[in-house]
Design an enzyme around this catalytic site. Structure first.
Site, PDB file in Angstrom:
ATOM      1  N   HIS A 177       0.842  -1.195   0.000  1.00 35.48           N
ATOM      2  CA  HIS A 177       0.000   0.000   0.000  1.00 35.48           C
ATOM      3  C   HIS A 177       0.883   1.253   0.000  1.00 35.48           C
ATOM      4  CE1 HIS A 177      -3.160  -2.773   1.200  1.00 35.48           C
ATOM      5  NE2 HIS A 177      -4.056  -1.802   1.216  1.00 35.48           N
ATOM      6  N   GLU A 225      -1.754   6.623  -0.539  1.00 35.87           N
ATOM      7  CA  GLU A 225      -3.140   6.885  -0.121  1.00 35.87           C
ATOM      8  C   GLU A 225      -3.262   8.153   0.720  1.00 35.87           C
ATOM      9  OE1 GLU A 225      -6.243   3.649   0.866  1.00 35.87           O
ATOM     10  OE2 GLU A 225      -4.342   2.768   1.452  1.00 35.87           O
TER      11      GLU A 225
END
Length: 339
Positions: A199, A202
């Site tokens: 990830h 974001e």
């Protein structure tokens, strides 16, 4: 294409979180197993397990996961949860899915890391025995935990890598725990031969994407912050990094405040390897078919585009070449009517 046609399209998904994707019926079943009282109506329950409409950031969005965590503390619960997500995917013609989860969040009831992971694997096996789908698992390290905890998780679960557990990920609080903080655990996972996705991007932090690419991670989840970073996009293309896009989720977390801040068009124009994903079916109140519809409505995405993105996903999947060939052949056959 109308919604029914989009539903019929064969699909693949690389980025789907187990705990964020449980159907309401599964949540009720899991709650009953531990005598946990739930709201009487699905509308009331939905409000507890979906991201609030007024989420200001990723942190607000992640709070929705707190409700489900206590339900996933036994082998049976994890098996049911994994089966449930496979069932949802199969019902909208997903041919291949990787479902990720953090085993560390299922230890409160006495399970070990290995037992929690094996339970999810068993649930996936049950789903594949019932439906025409290939389902794999990824274990998630949590970036807010000490590196030593994540290193222990990967060392403990790495021996389970094989036909169903196929890789790992790092998720969680990106704003306070950027990529470079996770580097020791990333390098441990890599040294163990764990294929990784990660990830990044974001929280309006393109540097986290760049650092993940520099560390040799072949897939990036979200990568939202690259939308106005041409040099970073060039690096993504140059390294062959695959991007796991999650449109609805990014708008909810304000990773992309508007469609103009979503990197799809810039990445597509540059020739990046794009894939389409739900992220969290329940928390984001979406399905992969709904994601396809949103891309079509917002960007004019075509059947040929969807086929290309699905082929990108198969190329990037953590599976053997023989499985990739079989899936590619199936996709080409299934899309022949539409392209």
């Amino acid at each position: 294409m109308d919604f029914q046609t989009l539903h019929q399209l064969s699909k693949t998904e690389l980025h789907c979180h187990l705990d964020g994707s449980l159907s309401l019926s599964c949540i009720r079943q899991l709650a009953k197993m531990i005598d946990r009282k739930l709201p009487a109506t699905d509308d009331e329950l939905r409000r507890l397990v979906q991201a609030p409409a007024d989420s200001e950031n990723l942190g607000d969005y992640l709070k929705a996961f707190d409700f489900v965590a206590p339900l996933l503390q036994t082998k049976k619960a994890l098996q049911l949860a994994a089966y449930d997500v496979v069932e949802q995917a199969a019902e909208e013609n997903v041919r291949y899915i990787e479902i990720r989860f953090a085993p560390v969040f299922s230890l409160a009831g006495g399970l070990s890391l290995v037992e929690a992971t094996q339970a999810v694997i068993e649930g996936l096996h049950q789903g594949m025995a019932t439906y025409d789908i290939m389902a794999k698992a990824l274990v998630c390290g949590m970036r807010q935990l000490p590196n030593t905890d994540n290193q222990t998780m990967f060392k403990t679960t790495a021996p389970l890598l094989g036909s169903t557990l196929v890789g790992g990920d790092f998720a969680g609080n990106e704003a306070d725990f950027p990529t470079n903080v996770c580097a020791p655990a990333i390098k441990t996972a890599q040294s163990l031969g764990v294929p990784l996705t990660f990830h990044a991007g974001e929280c309006h932090c393109p540097q986290n994407i760049g650092e993940a690419v520099r560390l040799g991670i072949p897939r990036i989840g979200h990568a939202t912050a690259c939308f106005d970073q041409p040099a970073l996009i060039e690096k993504i293309v140059e390294t062959g990094t695959t991007v796991e896009l999650c449109l609805t989720s990014n708008l909810q977390t304000k990773a992309a405040r508007t469609l103009a801040e979503f990197p799809y068009q810039a990445l597509k124009k540059a020739g990046a390897k794009i894939t389409i994903n739900t992220d969290n079916r329940t928390v984001s109140n979406t399905t992969l078919t709904q994601e396809y519809q949103r891309y079509q409505q917002a960007f004019g995405t075509t059947a040929a585009d969807f086929l290309a993105f699905n082929l990108n996903a198969i190329d990037a999947a953590f599976i053997p070449d023989a499985d990739k060939k079989s899936l590619r052949d199936q996709l080409h056959q299934d899309y022949a009517t539409y392209c």
